[in-house]
Design an enzyme around this catalytic site. Structure first.
Site, short mmCIF file in Angstrom:
data_model
loop_
_atom_site.label_atom_id
_atom_site.label_comp_id
_atom_site.label_asym_id
_atom_site.label_seq_id
_atom_site.Cartn_x
_atom_site.Cartn_y
_atom_site.Cartn_z
N ILE A 70 3.70 9.64 5.13
CA ILE A 70 4.75 9.00 5.18
C ILE A 70 5.13 8.97 6.44
CG2 ILE A 70 6.74 9.19 3.85
CD1 ILE A 70 6.32 6.66 2.86
N GLY A 126 1.67 12.10 2.25
CA GLY A 126 1.11 11.05 2.29
C GLY A 126 -0.55 11.28 2.10
N ASP A 129 -2.97 12.45 -0.62
CA ASP A 129 -2.34 11.14 -2.02
C ASP A 129 -3.74 10.07 -1.28
OD1 ASP A 129 0.04 10.96 -2.49
OD2 ASP A 129 0.70 10.63 -1.06
N GLU A 149 5.50 17.18 -0.53
CA GLU A 149 6.28 17.11 -0.56
C GLU A 149 7.33 17.52 -1.48
OE1 GLU A 149 3.25 13.41 -1.00
OE2 GLU A 149 3.95 15.49 -1.27
N ASP A 157 4.66 11.04 -5.44
CA ASP A 157 4.57 10.43 -6.64
C ASP A 157 3.65 8.91 -5.88
OD1 ASP A 157 5.93 9.10 -4.05
OD2 ASP A 157 7.41 8.66 -4.55
#
Length: 276
Positions: A70, A126, A129, A149, A157
């Site tokens: 991210i 990310g 993810d 993270e 998350d």
């Protein structure tokens, strides 16, 4: 297909092919996920899902990397507390923002069409993810991964902690998430995160294309059904899963695709299935 996006791009590489390529498209930032991505990505997937000319989606990154995670500007905008003096209201808004970001990744699973991740270079935070939500994952030998993270003082998350254990096993997922360590393509294959590792980016592109085209030629009803049943079965007991697939096939099995598959097999020819 004609819509213009800032953070992604969509391409068809072969005329009349039902394989479409969806790229994370910020190569100068190693495809870091901008705020626009979280709006554009689910919108693009929904459009491809509804397009009858698309049977398979290949997800990749432009440039040398898949995704570096991210964008820190995006993260800062989400966590900015300066506009609110009420911690309760800020926390409620913060939760909604996280759910908004999560929804963009879950859009991969909502898409009926299979999504194949083609990973080269960095796949960090990310990026992990995203690929854990994909249906099939391939990488080049020089691809590297990190559940990063924890090193940013964040509990991951956007889906990694929920999806990774089912892919690589609970113990491996715990170790990777707590250490944030970097691991490479061959270890990703050993862990089960990817199905195949290719020696170069060129070999990766060619290998992914062959797999994607092969799936695209199969019955779209059977392919979308297989994805739907496998995803649903994660939440069910074996007996519940059997009941679910029985119900699914009772509505979908007796199709023209079944007739075409049987007749083409008898006639020793390649089947041709209608668009979905």
């Amino acid at each position: 297909m004609e819509e213009s996006y800032k953070s992604i791009k969509i391409e068809g590489k072969t005329p009349n092919s039902r394989v479409i390529y969806l790229y994370l498209n910020r190569p100068s930032q190693r495809n870091a996920l901008s705020r626009e991505f979280f709006t554009e990505f689910p919108k693009a997937l929904s459009s491809l899902d509804q397009n009858p000319n698309v049977n398979v989606i290949v997800l990749s990154g432009t440039g040398d990397h898949f995704c570096s995670g991210i964008d820190l500007k995006t993260l800062s905008s989400v966590t900015d507390h300066s506009t609110s003096t009420d911690s309760g209201r800020f926390s409620e808004k913060f939760r909604r923002d996280i759910r908004f970001l999560q929804d963009a990744v879950t859009a991969i699973e909502r898409c009926r069409k299979p999504v194949i991740a083609s990973i080269r270079g960095a796949c960090i935070g990310g990026g992990v993810d995203i690929v854990t939500a994909c249906d099939i994952r391939f990488c080049s030998k020089d691809a590297f991964f990190s559940v990063k993270e924890v090193d940013l003082a964040i509990t991951a998350d956007l889906g990694t902690l929920q999806r990774l254990p089912a892919i690589v096993g609970y113990g491996n997922a715990m170790e990777l998430a707590l250490t944030g360590r970097r691991f490479w393509g061959l270890e990703a294959k050993e862990l089960g995160l990817v199905s195949r590792v290719f020696g170069s980016s060129y070999e990766l592109d060619q290998g992914v294309r062959l797999v994607a085209e092969g799936i695209a030629e199969k019955s779209p009803l059977a392919v979308t059904g297989t994805k739907a049943v496998l995803l649903r079965s994660r939440e069910l007991t074996v007996e519940q899963g059997l009941d679910y697939v029985a119900t699914w096939n009772s509505g979908m099995l007796l199709s023209d695709d079944l007739k075409e598959a049987m007749s083409s097999n008898i006639q020793k020819r390649k089947p041709v299935f209608a668009k979905l």
